[in-house]
Design an enzyme around this catalytic site. Sequence first.
Site, PDB file in Angstrom:
ATOM      1  N   ASP A  90       0.871  -1.187   0.000  1.00 58.25           N
ATOM      2  CA  ASP A  90       0.000   0.000   0.000  1.00 58.25           C
ATOM      3  C   ASP A  90       0.901   1.228   0.000  1.00 58.25           C
ATOM      4  N   LEU A  98      -0.100   4.102   1.040  1.00 54.66           N
ATOM      5  CA  LEU A  98      -0.617   4.930   2.143  1.00 54.66           C
ATOM      6  C   LEU A  98      -1.132   6.299   1.687  1.00 54.66           C
ATOM      7  N   ILE A 125       1.610   0.100  -6.505  1.00 56.98           N
ATOM      8  CA  ILE A 125       1.424  -1.055  -7.404  1.00 56.98           C
ATOM      9  C   ILE A 125       1.795  -0.707  -8.847  1.00 56.98           C
ATOM     10  N   ALA A 131      -6.371  -2.079  -3.999  1.00 53.85           N
ATOM     11  CA  ALA A 131      -5.814  -0.737  -4.256  1.00 53.85           C
ATOM     12  C   ALA A 131      -6.488  -0.087  -5.464  1.00 53.85           C
ATOM     13  N   ALA A 132      -7.064   1.066  -5.252  1.00 51.45           N
ATOM     14  CA  ALA A 132      -7.731   1.829  -6.313  1.00 51.45           C
ATOM     15  C   ALA A 132      -8.152   3.163  -5.711  1.00 51.45           C
ATOM     16  N   SER A 152     -17.479  -3.565  -8.159  1.00 53.16           N
ATOM     17  CA  SER A 152     -18.492  -2.717  -7.545  1.00 53.16           C
ATOM     18  C   SER A 152     -19.817  -2.840  -8.274  1.00 53.16           C
ATOM     19  N   TYR A 176     -15.439   6.007 -12.697  1.00 50.23           N
ATOM     20  CA  TYR A 176     -15.074   5.042 -11.648  1.00 50.23           C
ATOM     21  C   TYR A 176     -15.658   3.667 -11.966  1.00 50.23           C
ATOM     22  N   LYS A 235     -13.792  -0.157 -13.171  1.00 47.16           N
ATOM     23  CA  LYS A 235     -13.998  -1.489 -12.587  1.00 47.16           C
ATOM     24  C   LYS A 235     -14.490  -2.454 -13.664  1.00 47.16           C
ATOM     25  N   ILE A 286     -29.031  15.460   2.832  1.00 53.12           N
ATOM     26  CA  ILE A 286     -29.722  14.379   2.108  1.00 53.12           C
ATOM     27  C   ILE A 286     -29.714  14.778   0.641  1.00 53.12           C
ATOM     28  N   SER A 291     -25.333  14.163  -8.714  1.00 58.42           N
ATOM     29  CA  SER A 291     -25.417  13.581 -10.059  1.00 58.42           C
ATOM     30  C   SER A 291     -24.784  12.189 -10.076  1.00 58.42           C
ATOM     31  N   ASP A 336     -26.281   9.395  -9.114  1.00 58.61           N
ATOM     32  CA  ASP A 336     -26.812   8.488  -8.087  1.00 58.61           C
ATOM     33  C   ASP A 336     -28.042   7.752  -8.609  1.00 58.61           C
TER      34      ASP A 336
HETATM   35  P1  NAD Z   1      -9.673   2.941   0.563  1.00 59.70           P
HETATM   36  O1  NAD Z   1      -9.306   4.197  -0.145  1.00 59.70           O
HETATM   37  O2  NAD Z   1      -9.924   3.001   2.017  1.00 59.70           O
HETATM   38  O3  NAD Z   1      -8.565   1.828   0.283  1.00 59.70           O
HETATM   39  C1  NAD Z   1      -7.793   1.787  -0.899  1.00 59.70           C
HETATM   40  C2  NAD Z   1      -6.355   1.581  -0.501  1.00 59.70           C
HETATM   41  O4  NAD Z   1      -5.529   1.466  -1.690  1.00 59.70           O
HETATM   42  C3  NAD Z   1      -5.787   2.761   0.285  1.00 59.70           C
HETATM   43  O5  NAD Z   1      -5.145   2.255   1.462  1.00 59.70           O
HETATM   44  C4  NAD Z   1      -4.765   3.416  -0.654  1.00 59.70           C
HETATM   45  O6  NAD Z   1      -3.686   4.001   0.036  1.00 59.70           O
HETATM   46  C5  NAD Z   1      -4.351   2.227  -1.522  1.00 59.70           C
HETATM   47  N1  NAD Z   1      -3.879   2.583  -2.873  1.00 59.70           N
HETATM   48  C6  NAD Z   1      -4.540   3.312  -3.804  1.00 59.70           C
HETATM   49  N2  NAD Z   1      -3.789   3.390  -4.934  1.00 59.70           N
HETATM   50  C7  NAD Z   1      -2.648   2.684  -4.706  1.00 59.70           C
HETATM   51  C8  NAD Z   1      -1.498   2.390  -5.492  1.00 59.70           C
HETATM   52  N3  NAD Z   1      -1.367   2.855  -6.739  1.00 59.70           N
HETATM   53  N4  NAD Z   1      -0.523   1.624  -4.945  1.00 59.70           N
HETATM   54  C9  NAD Z   1      -0.639   1.151  -3.676  1.00 59.70           C
HETATM   55  N5  NAD Z   1      -1.702   1.402  -2.888  1.00 59.70           N
HETATM   56  C10 NAD Z   1      -2.702   2.164  -3.396  1.00 59.70           C
HETATM   57  O7  NAD Z   1     -10.970   2.362  -0.211  1.00 59.70           O
HETATM   58  P2  NAD Z   1     -11.980   1.219   0.256  1.00 59.70           P
HETATM   59  O8  NAD Z   1     -13.282   1.868   0.553  1.00 59.70           O
HETATM   60  O9  NAD Z   1     -11.331   0.349   1.249  1.00 59.70           O
HETATM   61  O10 NAD Z   1     -12.139   0.414  -1.117  1.00 59.70           O
HETATM   62  C11 NAD Z   1     -11.311  -0.679  -1.417  1.00 59.70           C
HETATM   63  C12 NAD Z   1     -11.669  -1.217  -2.802  1.00 59.70           C
HETATM   64  O11 NAD Z   1     -13.042  -1.580  -2.837  1.00 59.70           O
HETATM   65  C13 NAD Z   1     -11.459  -0.229  -3.927  1.00 59.70           C
HETATM   66  O12 NAD Z   1     -10.963  -0.930  -5.050  1.00 59.70           O
HETATM   67  C14 NAD Z   1     -12.857   0.301  -4.183  1.00 59.70           C
HETATM   68  O13 NAD Z   1     -12.994   0.740  -5.505  1.00 59.70           O
HETATM   69  C15 NAD Z   1     -13.697  -0.931  -3.923  1.00 59.70           C
HETATM   70  N6  NAD Z   1     -15.093  -0.691  -3.546  1.00 59.70           N
HETATM   71  C16 NAD Z   1     -15.395   0.029  -2.415  1.00 59.70           C
HETATM   72  C17 NAD Z   1     -16.745   0.210  -2.029  1.00 59.70           C
HETATM   73  C18 NAD Z   1     -17.139   0.941  -0.763  1.00 59.70           C
HETATM   74  O14 NAD Z   1     -18.339   1.009  -0.465  1.00 59.70           O
HETATM   75  N7  NAD Z   1     -16.199   1.493   0.006  1.00 59.70           N
HETATM   76  C19 NAD Z   1     -17.757  -0.323  -2.822  1.00 59.70           C
HETATM   77  C20 NAD Z   1     -17.409  -1.032  -3.971  1.00 59.70           C
HETATM   78  C21 NAD Z   1     -16.089  -1.217  -4.316  1.00 59.70           C
HETATM   79  N1  UFG Z   2     -25.761  10.461   0.518  1.00 61.72           N
HETATM   80  C1  UFG Z   2     -26.422  11.550   1.060  1.00 61.72           C
HETATM   81  N2  UFG Z   2     -25.675  12.457   1.748  1.00 61.72           N
HETATM   82  C2  UFG Z   2     -24.325  12.359   1.888  1.00 61.72           C
HETATM   83  C3  UFG Z   2     -23.668  11.245   1.331  1.00 61.72           C
HETATM   84  C4  UFG Z   2     -24.416  10.307   0.638  1.00 61.72           C
HETATM   85  O1  UFG Z   2     -27.645  11.689   0.945  1.00 61.72           O
HETATM   86  O2  UFG Z   2     -23.716  13.249   2.508  1.00 61.72           O
HETATM   87  C5  UFG Z   2     -26.562   9.444  -0.181  1.00 61.72           C
HETATM   88  C6  UFG Z   2     -26.129   9.224  -1.600  1.00 61.72           C
HETATM   89  O3  UFG Z   2     -26.802  10.112  -2.454  1.00 61.72           O
HETATM   90  C7  UFG Z   2     -26.501   7.763  -1.816  1.00 61.72           C
HETATM   91  C8  UFG Z   2     -26.345   7.135  -0.442  1.00 61.72           C
HETATM   92  O4  UFG Z   2     -26.350   8.209   0.482  1.00 61.72           O
HETATM   93  O5  UFG Z   2     -27.835   7.679  -2.187  1.00 61.72           O
HETATM   94  C9  UFG Z   2     -25.033   6.370  -0.275  1.00 61.72           C
HETATM   95  O6  UFG Z   2     -23.972   7.207  -0.704  1.00 61.72           O
HETATM   96  P1  UFG Z   2     -22.434   6.853  -0.464  1.00 61.72           P
HETATM   97  O7  UFG Z   2     -21.642   8.000  -0.990  1.00 61.72           O
HETATM   98  O8  UFG Z   2     -22.237   6.435   0.949  1.00 61.72           O
HETATM   99  O9  UFG Z   2     -22.203   5.553  -1.349  1.00 61.72           O
HETATM  100  P2  UFG Z   2     -22.461   5.364  -2.909  1.00 61.72           P
HETATM  101  O10 UFG Z   2     -23.729   4.574  -3.010  1.00 61.72           O
HETATM  102  O11 UFG Z   2     -22.424   6.604  -3.680  1.00 61.72           O
HETATM  103  O12 UFG Z   2     -21.145   4.611  -3.400  1.00 61.72           O
HETATM  104  C10 UFG Z   2     -20.504   3.582  -2.676  1.00 61.72           C
HETATM  105  C11 UFG Z   2     -18.980   3.678  -2.854  1.00 61.72           C
HETATM  106  C12 UFG Z   2     -18.537   3.395  -4.268  1.00 61.72           C
HETATM  107  C13 UFG Z   2     -19.163   2.161  -4.751  1.00 61.72           C
HETATM  108  C14 UFG Z   2     -20.642   2.228  -4.555  1.00 61.72           C
HETATM  109  C15 UFG Z   2     -21.313   1.000  -5.003  1.00 61.72           C
HETATM  110  O13 UFG Z   2     -18.574   4.984  -2.530  1.00 61.72           O
HETATM  111  O14 UFG Z   2     -17.159   3.213  -4.291  1.00 61.72           O
HETATM  112  O15 UFG Z   2     -20.932   2.386  -3.162  1.00 61.72           O
HETATM  113  O16 UFG Z   2     -20.651  -0.099  -4.507  1.00 61.72           O
HETATM  114  F1  UFG Z   2     -18.889   1.983  -6.065  1.00 61.72           F
END
Ligand code: NAD
Ligand code: UFG
Length: 323
Positions: free
Chosen positions: A30, A32, A50, A72-73, A115, A139, A143, A205, A281, A283
Amino acid sequence: MILVTGGAGYIGSHYVLHERERGSSVVVLDNLVYGHREALLGTRLIEGDIRDRKLVEQVLKDFNVDTVVHFAAYAYVGESVTDPSKYYQNNVASTLNLLDAMRAAGVGKFVFSSSCATYGDPEYVPMDEAHPQNPINPYGETKFMCERILQAYDAAYSMRFVSLRYFNAAGADPGGRIGESHNPETHLLPLILQAARGKRDSVSIFGTDYGTPDGTCIRDYIHISDLAQAHSLAIDHLRRDGKSRFYNLGTETGHSVREVINLCSKVSGKPIPVVEAPRRSGDPPRLVASAARAKAELGWAPRFTDLEETIRTAWNWEQKRTY
Ligand code: NAD
Ligand code: UFG
């Protein structure tokens, strides 16, 4: 040995903890940029990128890695619209780099963080894996592109993968050791709980005029421990010579933004000031998973089926978080 990219991030760190607790050997790579060293609780960290091909090959060889779990992303949907280059570079080009380093090192098992954003606007809910994939932002597109690359690498190079399409990751380690910490934070649940603690004035909201029962967006909030468990089951599947597969991970139940706010208020015992704001936008109004395939084929059984319990773990973390 399992290499976990992005293992210091929110989802990765919970997976690392789970995998270690079932006795596996894990090393994290990572940079970081968004991750936290504290979230690793002592797991071996290689601090690096990476996109650094030489480093990745070295790590794969030095640690005798047989499986890569790739978190990582970059994951800010809004930023992916304003700065798509950053997303195609770090999510697609970097994944190609990682896969080619794996080929060079003879590593052939891969678990990928995908995702529900790959689906775009739902044509039906609950959404199964056969739902058309038409991502509506860069985004989700990154994926989707990675999933296409994985299929081509499987066909051409016999690199087997499991792609896990998460719905909305939520909650924290039930033991309270680690939790969600994004900077900036954009996710609904931590924003609400920070408002409950008085760290934010209110929570917005985004949209109250959707065609849902209370007018606000509906999402499927899946507990982080259940997500973690699914990655371990995906590895077991690959180690049993299971074929490459895509799996949705969700609770199969949707909750509106207002419902989430009300539950957070109940769990925290605090009033949560809200501001009704315009739609954000990109959503979709309603995203709910069908996770039947993961249950049937991986034997996955989510433990957190009640959102209130998931919120309780997040609230517990929010009150004592250290990073
Ligand atoms: P996060 O940002 O907390 O974790 C991502 C980690 O990857 C971080 O620690 C960052 O430092 C590291 N990273 C990013 N680019 C890098 C690179 N080039 N080299 C090395 N390290 C790198 O995000 P998260 O919420 O834990 O999400 C993890 C994964 O799950 C992501 O691929 C994200 O797209 C996917 N995902 C997240 C959600 C969600 O609801 N959080 C939903 C669907 C998919
Ligand atoms: N929302 C609000 N107020 C806020 C933040 C979010 O009303 O301050 C609403 C959003 O409009 C959405 C819901 O709460 O309807 C959830 O929003 P999040 O931002 O928590 O999550 P998303 O559904 O937009 O997206 C998340 C991750 C993405 C991932 C996606 C689907 O951020 O990485 O889930 O897996 F791709």
